[in-house]
Design an enzyme around this catalytic site. Structure first.
Site, PDB file in Angstrom:
ATOM      1  N   LYS A   1      15.270   9.344  -3.009  1.00 11.72           N
ATOM      2  CA  LYS A   1      14.922  10.746  -2.752  1.00 11.72           C
ATOM      3  C   LYS A   1      14.089  10.928  -1.490  1.00 11.72           C
ATOM      4  O   LYS A   1      14.084  12.020  -0.900  1.00 11.72           O
ATOM      5  CB  LYS A   1      14.207  11.338  -3.956  1.00 11.72           C
TER       6      LYS A   1
ATOM      7  N   LEU B   1      13.497   3.974   2.782  1.00  9.83           N
ATOM      8  CA  LEU B   1      13.740   3.086   1.653  1.00  9.83           C
ATOM      9  C   LEU B   1      12.496   2.234   1.384  1.00  9.83           C
ATOM     10  O   LEU B   1      11.580   2.170   2.187  1.00  9.83           O
ATOM     11  CB  LEU B   1      14.938   2.179   1.954  1.00  9.83           C
TER      12      LEU B   1
ATOM     13  N   SER C   1       7.242   3.876 -10.623  1.00  9.80           N
ATOM     14  CA  SER C   1       6.113   4.504 -11.301  1.00  9.80           C
ATOM     15  C   SER C   1       5.310   5.368 -10.341  1.00  9.80           C
ATOM     16  O   SER C   1       5.458   5.283  -9.122  1.00  9.80           O
ATOM     17  CB  SER C   1       5.210   3.428 -11.911  1.00  9.80           C
TER      18      SER C   1
ATOM     19  N   GLY D   1     -11.824   2.911 -12.524  1.00 13.79           N
ATOM     20  CA  GLY D   1     -10.869   1.874 -12.896  1.00 13.79           C
ATOM     21  C   GLY D   1     -11.111   0.582 -12.148  1.00 13.79           C
ATOM     22  O   GLY D   1     -11.053   0.554 -10.918  1.00 13.79           O
TER      23      GLY D   1
ATOM     24  N   VAL E   1      -6.531  -3.873 -10.467  1.00 13.18           N
ATOM     25  CA  VAL E   1      -6.109  -4.399  -9.171  1.00 13.18           C
ATOM     26  C   VAL E   1      -6.242  -3.366  -8.053  1.00 13.18           C
ATOM     27  O   VAL E   1      -6.867  -3.628  -7.021  1.00 13.18           O
ATOM     28  CB  VAL E   1      -4.643  -4.893  -9.248  1.00 13.18           C
TER      29      VAL E   1
ATOM     30  N   GLY F   1      -7.864  -0.428  -7.791  1.00 10.74           N
ATOM     31  CA  GLY F   1      -9.212   0.033  -7.521  1.00 10.74           C
ATOM     32  C   GLY F   1     -10.048  -0.992  -6.787  1.00 10.74           C
ATOM     33  O   GLY F   1     -10.806  -0.661  -5.863  1.00 10.74           O
TER      34      GLY F   1
ATOM     35  N   GLY G   1      -4.332   3.150 -13.635  1.00  4.61           N
ATOM     36  CA  GLY G   1      -3.011   2.648 -13.990  1.00  4.61           C
ATOM     37  C   GLY G   1      -1.904   3.522 -13.428  1.00  4.61           C
ATOM     38  O   GLY G   1      -2.144   4.459 -12.657  1.00  4.61           O
TER      39      GLY G   1
ATOM     40  N   MET H   1       3.716  -4.015 -14.242  1.00  8.29           N
ATOM     41  CA  MET H   1       4.245  -3.257 -13.110  1.00  8.29           C
ATOM     42  C   MET H   1       4.002  -4.039 -11.832  1.00  8.29           C
ATOM     43  O   MET H   1       3.000  -3.846 -11.131  1.00  8.29           O
ATOM     44  CB  MET H   1       3.605  -1.871 -13.066  1.00  8.29           C
TER      45      MET H   1
ATOM     46  N   HIS I   1      -4.409 -33.515   2.713  1.00  5.90           N
ATOM     47  CA  HIS I   1      -5.851 -33.352   2.906  1.00  5.90           C
ATOM     48  C   HIS I   1      -6.123 -33.042   4.370  1.00  5.90           C
ATOM     49  O   HIS I   1      -5.554 -33.665   5.252  1.00  5.90           O
ATOM     50  CB  HIS I   1      -6.577 -34.655   2.524  1.00  5.90           C
TER      51      HIS I   1
END
Length: 467
Positions: free
Chosen positions: A34, A38, A146, A181, A184, A186, A272, A319, A445
């Protein structure tokens, strides 16, 4: 009317990867988006732009705090050109989204710009400024992703009371950013603006930040971010958010029942995300959703309508962009008659603060709850020569292994570049390696990866060599 083997609604990491894999498998494929670019949330207003700002702000913090220790003197005052920082972020996004355009063209995927909605189970109507167009598809994949969630009593004006989307395009650095919140999003954006000089207060309902990750990671990241100047208010329940001019007031109740007020110039609501199915016309196709608004799918990621599938944030599970990608490939191969597999236990989770945080497999809390007998091997980053050389000494690697079989059950890391390093844990667990297997692998190492070997040694009869 154009006919396709597969139509994909949504062009985020799940959608565009599904399109590429479908095309590789010889399926005539269309993708519907929409927006004019992309890439979905991840590429446009999520993963990519946030990492661009995290890197830019990290460079600034290094310049003002750490360069001197490395013998680098900068004459004059180091200044932030915030406008240029935002412009660079936008340039990174543009380059990345154009890369998706190239991939669609290369794989001969037809791209439709407009809102895709079901007319019925085999027809999708695409509505754009040019009008309506209908395509027919033997199979359809819902990959609509989402959107940021909020709380019922919060009005998001997208100017001062904002989501992550607006936080990526601010015209000024906040004086005091209140973050609701401690997950992640926040923490990542909170750290960006803290580095740039903002006062940052994180209000979290739970008793710890990143509550879905291993408790030891939460404890370590809290300690480090407090040192960086971030203020945490845990076990605080937000009850009201109001704005007056350029001032935002947040009211919360602490665990003792006391009311606490916070005043800042911006409030980031990061509680969230919710599945995005608005305008999809699921009822027209007969597709069912769960009580939480997610598209209901079976183990094949198939909806109750057999030719319609769903992937990514719009269905159950974490998510994560890379989860959506795996699901996109999974569905494409399923449609092509193959028998793919996803082990959701082996999809890693990452927080891109600095130090970074990364996990795969079971947390110690989950193992305790399940009553499993396990052993722990943990190694501090400060004991590594590579960490001391770079100055990145915060964090650790923690390996959880079955007490009887020694099979690795979980790997949890905090430290420099652990977002990349977690792939070693994923690989080991994919092949059901034991802690002993990792301990006997040669690690170059000096590297950060040596911490993984040392943690594995620590889990194997407490044989760590450098502590």
């Amino acid at each position: 009317m154009s006919k396709y083997d597969v139509a994909i609604i949504g062009s985020g990491p799940g959608g565009y990867v599904a399109a590429i894999r479908c095309a590789q498998l010889g399926l005539k494929t269309a993708i519907i988006e929409k927006y004019n670019t992309l890439g979905g949330t991840c590429l446009n207003v999520g993963c990519i732009p946030s990492k661009a700002l995290l890197d830019s702000s990290h460079h600034y913090e290094d310049a003002i705090k750490h360069f001197e220790a490395h013998g680098i003197d900068i004459p004059g005052e180091v200044k932030i050109n915030f406008k240029k920082m935002i412009e660079r972020k936008a340039s990174v996004v543009e380059q990345t989204t154009k890369g998706i355009d190239f991939l669609m063209n290369k794989n001969k995927v037809d791209v439709f710009t407009g809102v895709g909605s079901f007319k019925d189970a085999t027809h999708v109507v695409i509505t754009s400024e040019k009008g309506e167009e209908t395509i027919e598809a033997t199979h359809t994949i819902i990959a609509t992703g989402s959107k940021p969630s909020t709380l019922p009593f919060i009005t998001l004006d997208k100017e001062r009371v904002i989501t992550s989307t607006e936080a990526l395009t601010l015209s000024e650095i906040p004086k005091h950013l209140i973050v609701i919140g401690g997950g992640v999003i926040g923490l990542e954006l909170g750290q960006v603006y803290r580095r740039l000089g903002a006062e940052v207060s994180v209000i979290e309902f739970m008793d710890r930040i990143i509550p879905t990750m291993d408790g030891s990671q939460s404890k370590e990241l809290t300690k480090v971010m407090k040192k960086q100047g971030v203020k945490f208010f845990l076990s605080h329940k937000v009850s009201a958010v109001s704005r007056k001019g350029k001032e935002v007031n947040v009211t919360a109740t602490d665990k003792k029942g006391n009311e606490v007020s916070f005043t800042g110039d911006y409030c980031l609501v990061s509680v969230g995300r919710r599945p995005y199915t608005d305008g999809l016309g699921l009822d027209n196709a007969g597709v069912k959703v769960t009580e939480r608004g997610k598209v209901a799918v079976n183990e094949h990621l198939q909806t109750n309508i057999s030719n319609i599938y769903a992937i990514g944030d719009v269905i159950k599970g974490a998510m994560l962009a890379h989860k959506a990608e795996e699901e996109g490939v999974f569905v494409a191969e399923t449609i092509a008659g193959q028998k793919p597999h996803i082990d959701y236990n082996l999809i890693p989770g990452v927080v891109y603060t600095w130090p970074e945080v990364a996990s795969v497999g079971k947390t110690e809390e989950q193992l305790k709850e399940a009553g499993m007998a396990y052993k722990v091997g943990q190694f501090p980053m400060r004991a590594l020569g590579r960490s001391r050389a770079s100055g990145d000494t915060d964090g650790f690697v923690k390996i959880l292994a079955d007490k009887e079989t020694d099979e690795v059950l979980g790997v949890h890391m905090v430290g420099a570049r652990v977002a990349d390093l977690i792939a070693e844990g994923v690989t080991a667990m994919e092949f059901r390696a034991s802690a002993e297997d990792i301990a006997r692998m040669s690690h170059a190492h000096p590297t950060y990866a040596e911490a993984v070997k040392e943690a594995a040694l620590a889990a194997t009869e407490d044989r760590a060599l450098h502590v």
